[in-house]
Design a protein around this motif. Structure first.
Motif, short mmCIF file in Angstrom:
data_model
loop_
_atom_site.label_atom_id
_atom_site.label_comp_id
_atom_site.label_asym_id
_atom_site.label_seq_id
_atom_site.Cartn_x
_atom_site.Cartn_y
_atom_site.Cartn_z
N VAL A 87 -4.43 -9.86 -9.55
CA VAL A 87 -3.81 -10.32 -8.29
C VAL A 87 -4.72 -9.96 -7.11
CG1 VAL A 87 -1.89 -9.93 -6.67
CG2 VAL A 87 -1.43 -10.18 -9.12
N ARG A 88 -5.21 -8.74 -7.12
CA ARG A 88 -6.08 -8.25 -6.05
C ARG A 88 -7.30 -9.15 -5.91
NH1 ARG A 88 -7.37 -2.83 -7.99
NH2 ARG A 88 -5.14 -2.75 -8.37
N GLN A 89 -7.93 -9.45 -7.04
CA GLN A 89 -9.12 -10.31 -7.01
C GLN A 89 -8.77 -11.72 -6.57
OE1 GLN A 89 -11.29 -10.07 -10.71
NE2 GLN A 89 -11.09 -7.85 -10.72
N GLN A 90 -7.64 -12.22 -7.06
CA GLN A 90 -7.25 -13.59 -6.74
C GLN A 90 -7.03 -13.81 -5.24
OE1 GLN A 90 -3.25 -15.05 -7.83
NE2 GLN A 90 -4.26 -16.77 -8.85
N VAL A 91 -6.27 -12.91 -4.61
CA VAL A 91 -5.98 -13.12 -3.18
C VAL A 91 -7.25 -13.01 -2.33
CG1 VAL A 91 -3.53 -12.55 -3.24
CG2 VAL A 91 -5.18 -10.71 -2.86
N LYS A 92 -8.15 -12.15 -2.73
CA LYS A 92 -9.41 -12.00 -1.97
C LYS A 92 -10.27 -13.24 -2.14
CE LYS A 92 -9.86 -7.00 -1.62
NZ LYS A 92 -10.45 -6.76 -0.30
N PHE B 316 6.31 -8.03 -6.51
CA PHE B 316 5.20 -7.19 -6.96
C PHE B 316 3.86 -7.83 -6.56
CE2 PHE B 316 8.13 -5.45 -10.46
CZ PHE B 316 8.47 -4.35 -9.68
N TYR B 317 3.79 -9.14 -6.66
CA TYR B 317 2.56 -9.85 -6.28
C TYR B 317 2.26 -9.60 -4.79
CZ TYR B 317 -0.94 -13.57 -6.05
OH TYR B 317 -2.12 -14.26 -5.88
N MET B 318 3.28 -9.76 -3.95
CA MET B 318 3.07 -9.59 -2.50
C MET B 318 2.77 -8.13 -2.14
SD MET B 318 2.95 -12.42 -1.02
CE MET B 318 2.82 -11.80 0.63
N THR B 319 3.33 -7.21 -2.91
CA THR B 319 3.06 -5.79 -2.66
C THR B 319 1.57 -5.50 -2.88
OG1 THR B 319 5.30 -5.22 -3.30
CG2 THR B 319 3.70 -3.43 -3.37
N GLU B 320 1.04 -6.09 -3.95
CA GLU B 320 -0.39 -5.92 -4.24
C GLU B 320 -1.23 -6.63 -3.16
OE1 GLU B 320 -1.38 -3.97 -6.76
OE2 GLU B 320 -3.46 -4.26 -6.15
N ALA B 324 -4.15 -5.17 -0.74
CA ALA B 324 -5.51 -5.69 -0.87
C ALA B 324 -5.99 -6.40 0.40
CB ALA B 324 -5.57 -6.65 -2.06
N LEU B 325 -5.10 -7.15 1.04
CA LEU B 325 -5.53 -7.97 2.18
C LEU B 325 -5.34 -7.30 3.54
CD1 LEU B 325 -4.25 -11.53 1.17
CD2 LEU B 325 -6.57 -10.59 0.92
N GLU B 326 -4.32 -6.44 3.64
CA GLU B 326 -4.02 -5.85 4.94
C GLU B 326 -4.30 -4.36 4.99
OE1 GLU B 326 -3.29 -7.69 7.48
OE2 GLU B 326 -2.57 -9.57 6.59
N GLY B 327 -4.62 -3.77 3.84
CA GLY B 327 -4.85 -2.33 3.83
C GLY B 327 -3.59 -1.53 4.07
N LEU B 328 -2.45 -2.11 3.73
CA LEU B 328 -1.17 -1.42 3.92
C LEU B 328 -0.52 -1.22 2.55
CD1 LEU B 328 0.30 -3.41 6.95
CD2 LEU B 328 -0.46 -1.04 7.00
N GLU B 329 -0.53 0.01 2.08
CA GLU B 329 0.11 0.30 0.81
C GLU B 329 1.53 0.74 1.08
OE1 GLU B 329 -1.68 3.34 -1.57
OE2 GLU B 329 -1.10 2.35 -3.43
N ARG B 330 2.48 -0.08 0.70
CA ARG B 330 3.89 0.20 0.97
C ARG B 330 4.71 -0.01 -0.30
NH1 ARG B 330 1.50 2.00 4.57
NH2 ARG B 330 1.71 1.65 6.82
N GLY B 331 5.93 0.56 -0.32
CA GLY B 331 6.77 0.47 -1.51
C GLY B 331 7.26 -0.95 -1.76
N PRO B 332 7.40 -1.32 -3.05
CA PRO B 332 7.77 -2.70 -3.38
C PRO B 332 9.13 -3.15 -2.85
CG PRO B 332 7.55 -1.35 -5.38
CD PRO B 332 7.10 -0.52 -4.23
N ALA B 333 10.15 -2.28 -2.93
CA ALA B 333 11.48 -2.73 -2.50
C ALA B 333 11.48 -3.17 -1.04
CB ALA B 333 12.51 -1.63 -2.73
N GLY B 334 10.69 -2.47 -0.23
CA GLY B 334 10.59 -2.83 1.19
C GLY B 334 9.88 -4.14 1.43
#
Lengths: 97, 460
Positions: A87-92, B316-320, B324-334
C-alpha cells in the motif's frame, strides 16, 4: 506457583453462571459464564488458582481466584504485514513521489 | 436490577424526570441547557487541563491522490483536526474533562466509567489531573481470555494513568456489574451520554468553525464524524451550529460490521474495530436511550445530514496512506471518517472544503499492523481486492487501488423510521399526541408530515 503478600496480581471471579445469563445473550455466549478480572496487591500469600483477597489501586478489597502474578502487557506491533508495504509503495507511485 | 433509577440518580446528580413531559417526548434542550455547560464555560474548563484547541492540518497529498482518482479530476480539499494532540490522545479528553470537572464540583471522590474505547484513557487522564480516583470497566476478553490488541492497549493506558481497570468477558450484563460498582463505590457515573459529556464535544465543532473562518474566511462545506454512540456527531454538530457554521453538512461515518453479533463470544474477536462501527452506530442512532443513562444526550439523528459506511480494509488502507503520504501516524479507528472523506472529496469540486474532525493516538496494539496480525491469527482472510467483497468476521479486503474506496450511504430515512418504530414500541404508545409528533420530527431532523406518514404505515 505461589505469590507473596504485597505482590501485584490478577484475580478472577464468576459474576454470572451460564444459566444465569441474560435472555437476550446469543447462544454461544450463554454457554459461558460472565467472568470478571481485577488487578491489585495480594493481601496474603496464595497459590495460583486458589481463593485470595487483593487491594486494588482505588483501595477496594476484592476476593477471587488467583490468575496471574505480576501480569505483563503482551500486546505488540504484531507481525510484518507485506500488504501494508505494498500500500505504501502504491500510493507513492500513484503520486509520483 | 430494580434499584437502577435510584443508583443512576445518585451517581449522576441529575433528576431526569424533570425533563419528561409525558408520552414519548421530553425536553431535550432544557436538559442540555440546565445540566450542561455553556460553550464559554467548557472552553475554560478544557483550557485549564490542556484539552482542546487542537491544530487543523491540510492533507495536501491525500487531496492530490483523491484528484488523481476522481472521474472529474476534481476533489475537495481535505483537512484533519488533529485530536490526537489531546492529553489522552483522542477527542474523548473533551468529554472526560467535563465529566471529571463536574464530578469534582459535586464532591464525588471518584469517577466510574464503562468503556473499552479511548474514553477510558481519557477519564483516567482527567481523573489523574483533577485528583479523583478512577475505575474503568471494560469488556475485554472472550471465553478463552483472548482480548483484542486495541482493548489491551487501552487497559494499559488506563492503568498507566492510575486507574483501576475491571475487565469482563463478552456480554451486555456488563451493565449489571457496572451498577453494582456504582452502588459499592458511590463514585460519579462518568457516562459518555450525559449532557456535560456531550457539551464537552461542542468545543470541537466550535473550534472547527472559528479556525476555518479565521484562516479561510468561510466555514467548511462538510464535516465528517465517526459515528459510534452518537456523542461525537451530536456534540460536534451542536458546536458548529453554536459557532455559526449552520450550513456545514454533518456526515456520520461508521465501519460496516454488519452480520457480526456484538454480544457473541465467538464473533467478539473476529472484528478489527472495537468502536466507530455499525454495531454501535445504527442501534444508537435508532434508539439512543439504550445507553447507561435514562435520557441519552447523544441523539445523532437530530443532526445527521448523511450517514456513510466504510469497510475495515479501506480504513486500514487509508491509515497506511496517511502515514506514507502525510507523515501522520495515527490510530486506525480514528481514520474511519478520513476514509469516507477520501471518496466524498471526489464527488465535490476543487474549491470545496471537507473536515475530518478527529484523529487518535497510535501505538502497540492500537495500530493496523497488530490488528491485521490478530485478524489472521483468528482465521480472518486478509487480501487485496474489491472492498465490497469484504465479509465482516471472515475477510478484510484492502482495496487493490485507492479508486475502489467508495461511498455507501446508509439510508437515513430507514434509520428515521426505525427510530419512530422503536419509540412507539418502547413507550407502548396507543395514541401519539401532537406534542409527540413535533418531538419526533425534531429527533430525526424531518418534518411532521414525514412522522405522521411513518406512524400511519406502522399502524397499518
Amino acid at each position: 506457583m505461589s505469590a507473596k503478600k504485597g505482590q501485584w496480581v490478577q484475580i478472577h471471579s464468576i459474576v454470572l453462571k451460564p444459566e444465569e445469563r441474560a435472555p437476550q445473550v446469543p447462544e454461544d455466549t450463554r454457554k459461558t459464564p460472565l467472568v470478571m478480572w481485577v488487578k491489585g496487591y495480594l493481601n496474603a500469600d496464595a497459590e495460583i488458582g486458589a481463593e485470595c483477597e487483593i487491594t486494588t489501586v482505588t483501595g477496594r478489597t476484592v476476593r477471587g481466584l488467583l490468575d496471574e502474578v505480576e501480569p505483563a502487557y503482551a500486546h505488540s506491533f504484531g507481525s510484518y504485514i507485506p500488504e501494508l508495504s505494498e500500500v505504501r509503495q502504491q500510493v507513492k507511485k500513484l503520486l509520483g513521489v | 436490577m430494580s434499584r437502577k433509577n435510584e443508583i443512576m440518580k445518585k451517581s449522576i446528580g441529575i433528576d431526569y424526570s424533570a425533563y419528561e413531559t409525558g408520552g414519548i417526548a421530553f425536553d431535550y434542550e432544557k436538559m442540555m441547557s440546565e445540566t450542561g455547560y455553556a460553550l464559554e464555560e467548557i472552553n475554560e474548563i478544557q483550557s485549564s487541563v490542556s484539552v482542546g484547541n487542537t491544530p487543523v492540518i491540510e492533507l495536501r497529498n491525500i487531496t492530490a491522490l483523491a484528484r488523481k482518482m476522481s472521474k472529474t479530476e476534481q476533489a475537495a480539499r481535505i483537512f484533519i483536526k488533529d485530536e490526537a494532540c489531546n492529553p489522552s490522545g483522542s477527542f474523548k479528553a473533551r468529554r472526560a474533562a467535563c465529566a471529571v470537572y463536574h464530578a469534582k464540583k459535586l464532591g464525588y471522590k471518584g469517577v466510574l466509567t464503562a468503556t473499552s474505547g479511548n474514553y477510558g484513557a481519557a477519564v483516567a487522564s482527567q481523573a489523574a489531573m483533577q485528583g479523583l480516583k478512577c475505575i474503568v470497566v471494560q469488556e475485554t476478553y472472550d471465553s478463552r481470555k483472548v482480548g483484542q490488541p486495541e482493548i489491551l492497549e487501552k487497559q494499559r493506558a488506563c492503568e498507566a494513568m492510575g486507574a483501576e481497570v475491571i475487565q469482563l468477558s463478552v456480554g451486555p450484563e456488563l451493565f449489571y456489574a457496572f451498577l453494582t460498582l456504582l452502588e459499592e463505590t458511590g463514585y460519579f457515573n462518568a457516562s459518555l451520554y450525559t449532557p456535560f459529556g456531550i457539551a464537552g464535544v461542542e468545543t470541537l465543532g466550535a473550534e472547527i468553525a472559528s479556525q476555518f473562518m479565521a484562516k479561510h474566511g468561510r466555514y467548511p462545506d462538510a464535516v465528517l464524524v465517526t459515528h459510534a454512540g452518537g456523542g461525537n456527531v451530536t456534540g460536534t454538530a451542536r458546536g458548529l451550529i453554536k459557532a455559526g457554521a449552520k450550513d456545514a453538512c454533518v456526515i456520520g461515518v461508521s465501519v460496516d460490521l454488519s452480520g457480526l453479533h456484538m454480544a457473541s463470544d465467538q464473533a467478539f474477536n473476529r472484528k478489527s474495530f472495537t468502536t466507530g462501527h455499525t454495531g454501535f452506530g445504527i442501534p444508537f442512532a435508532t434508539w439512543p436511550d439504550r445507553s447507561d443513562v435514562p435520557r441519552n444526550a447523544a441523539r445523532s439523528l437530530r443532526y445527521l445530514d448523511r450517514y456513510l459506511l466504510v469497510k475495515q480494509g479501506e480504513v486500514f488502507y487509508m491509515t497506511e496512506a496517511l502515514a506514507a503520504l502525510e507523515g501522520l501516524e495515527r490510530g486506525p479507528a480514528g481514520n474511519t471518517s478520513l476514509t469516507a472523506a477520501f471518496a466524498l472529496a471526489q464527488e465535490m469540486k476543487d474549491g470545496q472544503i471537507i473536515v475530518v474532525q478527529e484523529t487518535e493516538y497510535t501505538g502497540a496494539g492500537k495500530h493496523h499492523m497488530p490488528q491485521l496480525t490478530f485478524a489472521r491469527e483468528n482465521g480472518i482472510e486478509v487480501k487485496f481486492g474489491e472492498p465490497d467483497a469484504e465479509v465482516p468476521g471472515a475477510s478484510i479486503v484492502l482495496p487493490s487501488c485507492p479508486s475502489m474506496i467508495k461511498l455507501r450511504d446508509f439510508d437515513l430515512n430507514k434509520a428515521r423510521k426505525s427510530y419512530i418504530k422503536n419509540c412507539l414500541a418502547n413507550y407502548n404508545v396507543k395514541e401519539v399526541s401532537d406534542a409527540d409528533v413535533k418531538f419526533l420530527a425534531e429527533e430525526i431532523k424531518a418534518d411532521t408530515e414525514f412522522v405522521k406518514k411513518v406512524i400511519k404505515e406502522l399502524e397499518a
